[in-house]
Motif scaffolding. Structure first.
Motif, PDB file in Angstrom:
ATOM      1  N   SER A 377       0.821  -1.212   0.000  1.00 19.25           N
ATOM      2  CA  SER A 377       0.000   0.000   0.000  1.00 19.25           C
ATOM      3  C   SER A 377       0.856   1.264   0.000  1.00 19.25           C
ATOM      4  CB  SER A 377      -0.935   0.008   1.215  1.00 19.25           C
ATOM      5  OG  SER A 377      -0.225   0.307   2.413  1.00 19.25           O
ATOM      6  N   LEU A 378       2.076   1.170   0.558  1.00 16.62           N
ATOM      7  CA  LEU A 378       2.957   2.342   0.544  1.00 16.62           C
ATOM      8  C   LEU A 378       3.377   2.680  -0.883  1.00 16.62           C
ATOM      9  CD1 LEU A 378       5.268   1.742   3.642  1.00 16.62           C
ATOM     10  CD2 LEU A 378       2.998   2.791   3.511  1.00 16.62           C
ATOM     11  N   THR A 379       3.584   1.652  -1.690  1.00 19.46           N
ATOM     12  CA  THR A 379       3.899   1.881  -3.106  1.00 19.46           C
ATOM     13  C   THR A 379       2.684   2.435  -3.831  1.00 19.46           C
ATOM     14  OG1 THR A 379       5.533   0.100  -3.110  1.00 19.46           O
ATOM     15  CG2 THR A 379       4.663   0.784  -5.245  1.00 19.46           C
ATOM     16  N   LEU A 380       1.518   1.860  -3.551  1.00 21.42           N
ATOM     17  CA  LEU A 380       0.294   2.249  -4.253  1.00 21.42           C
ATOM     18  C   LEU A 380      -0.154   3.670  -3.914  1.00 21.42           C
ATOM     19  CD1 LEU A 380      -2.095   1.375  -6.073  1.00 21.42           C
ATOM     20  CD2 LEU A 380      -3.221   0.510  -4.001  1.00 21.42           C
ATOM     21  N   PHE A 381      -0.136   4.010  -2.626  1.00 18.11           N
ATOM     22  CA  PHE A 381      -0.699   5.297  -2.196  1.00 18.11           C
ATOM     23  C   PHE A 381       0.337   6.412  -2.033  1.00 18.11           C
ATOM     24  CE2 PHE A 381      -3.771   2.236  -0.147  1.00 18.11           C
ATOM     25  CZ  PHE A 381      -4.765   2.419  -1.100  1.00 18.11           C
ATOM     26  N   PHE A 382       1.595   6.038  -1.751  1.00 22.09           N
ATOM     27  CA  PHE A 382       2.594   7.060  -1.438  1.00 22.09           C
ATOM     28  C   PHE A 382       3.801   7.027  -2.367  1.00 22.09           C
ATOM     29  CE2 PHE A 382       0.420   5.885   2.508  1.00 22.09           C
ATOM     30  CZ  PHE A 382      -0.114   7.107   2.892  1.00 22.09           C
ATOM     31  N   GLY A 383       3.885   6.033  -3.248  1.00 22.92           N
ATOM     32  CA  GLY A 383       4.969   5.972  -4.225  1.00 22.92           C
ATOM     33  C   GLY A 383       6.296   5.486  -3.683  1.00 22.92           C
ATOM     34  N   TYR A 384       6.302   4.949  -2.445  1.00 25.43           N
ATOM     35  CA  TYR A 384       7.565   4.446  -1.898  1.00 25.43           C
ATOM     36  C   TYR A 384       7.903   3.104  -2.534  1.00 25.43           C
ATOM     37  CZ  TYR A 384      11.106   2.569   1.209  1.00 25.43           C
ATOM     38  OH  TYR A 384      12.262   2.031   1.691  1.00 25.43           O
ATOM     39  N   ARG A 385       9.137   2.988  -3.097  1.00 26.54           N
ATOM     40  CA  ARG A 385       9.563   1.737  -3.715  1.00 26.54           C
ATOM     41  C   ARG A 385      10.840   1.185  -3.081  1.00 26.54           C
ATOM     42  NH1 ARG A 385       6.237   1.003  -8.007  1.00 26.54           N
ATOM     43  NH2 ARG A 385       7.292  -0.984  -8.368  1.00 26.54           N
ATOM     44  N   SER A 386      11.773   2.058  -2.743  1.00 25.39           N
ATOM     45  CA  SER A 386      13.034   1.611  -2.144  1.00 25.39           C
ATOM     46  C   SER A 386      13.772   2.829  -1.612  1.00 25.39           C
ATOM     47  CB  SER A 386      13.894   0.879  -3.183  1.00 25.39           C
ATOM     48  OG  SER A 386      14.350   1.778  -4.173  1.00 25.39           O
ATOM     49  N   GLY A 387      14.971   2.576  -1.063  1.00 29.05           N
ATOM     50  CA  GLY A 387      15.776   3.696  -0.591  1.00 29.05           C
ATOM     51  C   GLY A 387      16.195   4.609  -1.719  1.00 29.05           C
ATOM     52  N   ALA A 388      16.405   4.034  -2.906  1.00 31.10           N
ATOM     53  CA  ALA A 388      16.778   4.842  -4.062  1.00 31.10           C
ATOM     54  C   ALA A 388      15.588   5.590  -4.645  1.00 31.10           C
ATOM     55  CB  ALA A 388      17.401   3.946  -5.141  1.00 31.10           C
ATOM     56  N   THR A 389      14.376   5.060  -4.457  1.00 32.67           N
ATOM     57  CA  THR A 389      13.164   5.686  -4.993  1.00 32.67           C
ATOM     58  C   THR A 389      12.128   5.771  -3.877  1.00 32.67           C
ATOM     59  OG1 THR A 389      13.647   4.533  -7.067  1.00 32.67           O
ATOM     60  CG2 THR A 389      11.531   5.667  -6.922  1.00 32.67           C
ATOM     61  N   PRO A 390      12.295   6.688  -2.923  1.00 33.23           N
ATOM     62  CA  PRO A 390      11.398   6.740  -1.767  1.00 33.23           C
ATOM     63  C   PRO A 390      10.037   7.384  -2.050  1.00 33.23           C
ATOM     64  CG  PRO A 390      13.045   8.456  -1.600  1.00 33.23           C
ATOM     65  CD  PRO A 390      13.408   7.650  -2.815  1.00 33.23           C
ATOM     66  N   GLY A 391       9.860   7.975  -3.238  1.00 27.96           N
ATOM     67  CA  GLY A 391       8.589   8.604  -3.550  1.00 27.96           C
ATOM     68  C   GLY A 391       8.498  10.022  -3.027  1.00 27.96           C
ATOM     69  N   PRO A 392       7.392  10.709  -3.320  1.00 26.76           N
ATOM     70  CA  PRO A 392       7.279  12.121  -2.950  1.00 26.76           C
ATOM     71  C   PRO A 392       7.041  12.372  -1.466  1.00 26.76           C
ATOM     72  CG  PRO A 392       5.238  11.363  -3.978  1.00 26.76           C
ATOM     73  CD  PRO A 392       6.224  10.242  -4.099  1.00 26.76           C
ATOM     74  N   ASN A 393       6.525  11.391  -0.748  1.00 28.25           N
ATOM     75  CA  ASN A 393       6.199  11.650   0.665  1.00 28.25           C
ATOM     76  C   ASN A 393       6.440  10.414   1.535  1.00 28.25           C
ATOM     77  OD1 ASN A 393       5.292  12.788   3.012  1.00 28.25           O
ATOM     78  ND2 ASN A 393       3.310  13.434   2.215  1.00 28.25           N
ATOM     79  N   PRO A 394       7.687   9.975   1.682  1.00 25.55           N
ATOM     80  CA  PRO A 394       7.962   8.813   2.541  1.00 25.55           C
ATOM     81  C   PRO A 394       7.654   9.087   4.014  1.00 25.55           C
ATOM     82  CG  PRO A 394      10.010   9.876   1.880  1.00 25.55           C
ATOM     83  CD  PRO A 394       8.916  10.521   1.079  1.00 25.55           C
ATOM     84  N   ASP A 395       7.682  10.367   4.411  1.00 24.13           N
ATOM     85  CA  ASP A 395       7.348  10.728   5.789  1.00 24.13           C
ATOM     86  C   ASP A 395       5.941  10.246   6.138  1.00 24.13           C
ATOM     87  OD1 ASP A 395       6.718  11.933   8.186  1.00 24.13           O
ATOM     88  OD2 ASP A 395       6.699  13.981   7.390  1.00 24.13           O
ATOM     89  N   LEU A 396       4.954  10.638   5.332  1.00 25.63           N
ATOM     90  CA  LEU A 396       3.569  10.254   5.584  1.00 25.63           C
ATOM     91  C   LEU A 396       3.376   8.745   5.420  1.00 25.63           C
ATOM     92  CD1 LEU A 396       0.749  11.290   6.270  1.00 25.63           C
ATOM     93  CD2 LEU A 396       0.337  11.586   3.811  1.00 25.63           C
ATOM     94  N   ALA A 397       4.093   8.165   4.477  1.00 26.10           N
ATOM     95  CA  ALA A 397       3.965   6.724   4.221  1.00 26.10           C
ATOM     96  C   ALA A 397       4.269   5.920   5.482  1.00 26.10           C
ATOM     97  CB  ALA A 397       4.905   6.314   3.090  1.00 26.10           C
TER      98      ALA A 397
END
Length: 454
Positions: A377-397
């Motif tokens: 769900s973190l990938t789906l809703f927050f865009g977190y994929r890995s340390g190299a690609t944490p997405g726009p908002n890993p804080d909220l994730a």
């Protein structure tokens, strides 16, 4: 408990961080493997429990499996964090390596705990003595968590290795590899030492061997399996989320490093140790059921503040709230399970702690699916994929991952627990345990049946 908790807490507390954030495995791929891990973890439990209950050797029913399980755990937990360079550089090879050794470590953990968990009701039949023994072993587990969970970030990143974001840190995984070797050897040495010192009940070897299909049918039709089992699964899933995601929560939501993660985890565990004695006293005063039902809602509410804190100090205060509820469930969960085992032995005339606990473990160990779904769900809703690609908002994730999801799970468990009446405790005879034995002198308590039709 101390020995089993050391390697397992390193695995559960650092596996996600190690493979996704450090080695760059895609979070969705990790979630897929973890889902398979969870399914296998659930399936192998009743098999191991069944084999244990039917085993008859001169060393006992449980000890041979504890020895075999510890050997497998030693090898698998080291290999899980000792990833060869060639494997780490290939996405496919990394997934295969992770899957093989994560599953092996899981199977070893299942084999050990199916047998170790069965010993509590066997060795300590009276509830008050059982409560004291459980408090001691849970305290040992929390001490192990200080080592293998709380101190891991600082040991792996600042003592045995280098900080993840430090300039000139060529390989941030090396500290975790060295730590895995140390913890695996220490944990297995303790398991083996304690295993060879255990004296199982010799009467158990003369009992009839429980049949598999009949046992499974009776367990599945036992109302406690579907109530207490689901409550335990909710609690276990909530704690699995916390163990997996805390280092990432500290990094992305609090902006801290390894030392901050260590401080937060140690404070929570030390706080839980301090509260364990309080909860154990409440168990002796109120009984396991009443205390358990009060600890669950406290644990649910305690996770909410973690969503709002902005710095380490706030997280420490919130973590102490978590420690209160966590220690309460920890002090009562196994006592509730032991009551159900006592009731089953009374009803069916055979002690089958291994398969019964393992069947409950099917629900509890499906937390791998919950963790996998939460991570996906973190990938789906927050865009977190890995340390190299944490997405726009890993804080909220990771605020959702570590706070909102555990609250939801524990609220569900709390609601279900309201409809549970745990068998076996008589307030007129609080020392009584299995088969009417008392904790004070081990004397038989006569149960008057006759005209009562009991």
């Amino acid at each position: 408990m101390f020995g089993t908790s050391i390697p397992i807490n390193l695995i559960k507390g650092s596996m996600l961080f190690f493979y996704v954030d450090l080695l760059g495995m895609d979070a969705a791929v990790f979630a897929g493997v973890y889902a398979v891990y969870g399914i296998i973890d659930a399936i192998d439990n009743p098999v191991f429990g069944y084999l244990s209950d039917r085993t008859r050797t001169r060393w006992g029913r449980r000890k041979p499996y504890l020895v075999v399980g510890s050997a497998v755990l030693l090898l698998a937990s080291i290999a899980l964090f000792a990833v060869p360079g060639g494997v780490a550089s290939s996405a496919t090879a990394l997934v295969v390596w992770f899957a093989i050794f994560a599953v092996l470590a899981e199977m070893a953990d299942s084999l050990i705990n199916a047998n170790y968990g069965a010993l509590l009701p066997e060795l300590f039949p009276a509830e008050r003595v059982r409560a004291s023994a459980n408090a001691i072993r849970q305290g040992c587990q929390l001490l192990a968590m200080i080592l293998a969970l709380g101190l891991t970030p600082v040991l792996a990143q600042n003592v045995l290795g280098c900080p993840v974001d430090a300039a000139g840190c060529a390989d941030p995984t090396v500290g975790y590899t060295r730590l895995a070797v140390i913890f695996a050897v220490l944990g297995v040495a303790v398991i083996l030492y304690m295993t060879f010192g255990v004296h199982e009940d010799p009467q158990a070897s003369h009992e009839e061997r429980p049949p598999f299909l009949a046992s499974i049918r009776q367990i599945l039709t036992n109302r406690y399996f579907w109530t207490i089992g689901v409550v335990n699964a909710c609690y276990g899933s909530a704690m699995a989320l916390v163990l997996n995601g805390l280092q990432l929560y500290v990094r992305y939501s609090l902006g801290g490093g390894g030392l901050d993660a260590t401080i937060l985890q140690v404070v929570v565990v030390v706080g839980a140790i301090g509260m364990l004695a309080v909860w154990a006293r409440l168990v002796r005063r109120w009984g396991a059921e009443r205390t358990w039902k009060r600890a669950l809602p406290i644990a649910a509410v305690a996770f909410a503040p973690l969503f709002f804190v902005q710095d380490l100090l706030g997280a420490v205060i919130a973590g102490l709230c978590v420690a209160v509820g966590y220690s309460g469930v920890l002090a009562t969960n196994d006592l509730i399970m032991a009551r159900v085992l006592d009731d089953d032995a009374t009803r069916h005339g055979v002690h089958r702690e291994g398969i019964f606990l393992s069947a409950f473990g099917v629900l509890g160990r499906l937390n791998g699916l919950v963790v996998a779904a939460a991570l996906a769900s973190l990938t789906l809703f927050f865009g977190y994929r890995s340390g190299a690609t944490p997405g726009p908002n890993p804080d909220l994730a990771f605020r959702f991952y570590l706070s909102v999801y555990p609250v939801i799970l524990l609220v569900i468990g709390t609601v279900i627990s309201r409809f549970v009446h745990v068998p076996g405790w008589d307030p007129r005879n609080p020392d009584a345990g299995r088969d009417g034995r008392t904790g004070a002198a081990g004397e038989r308590v006569e149960v008057l049946r006759g005209d009562l039709g009991d």
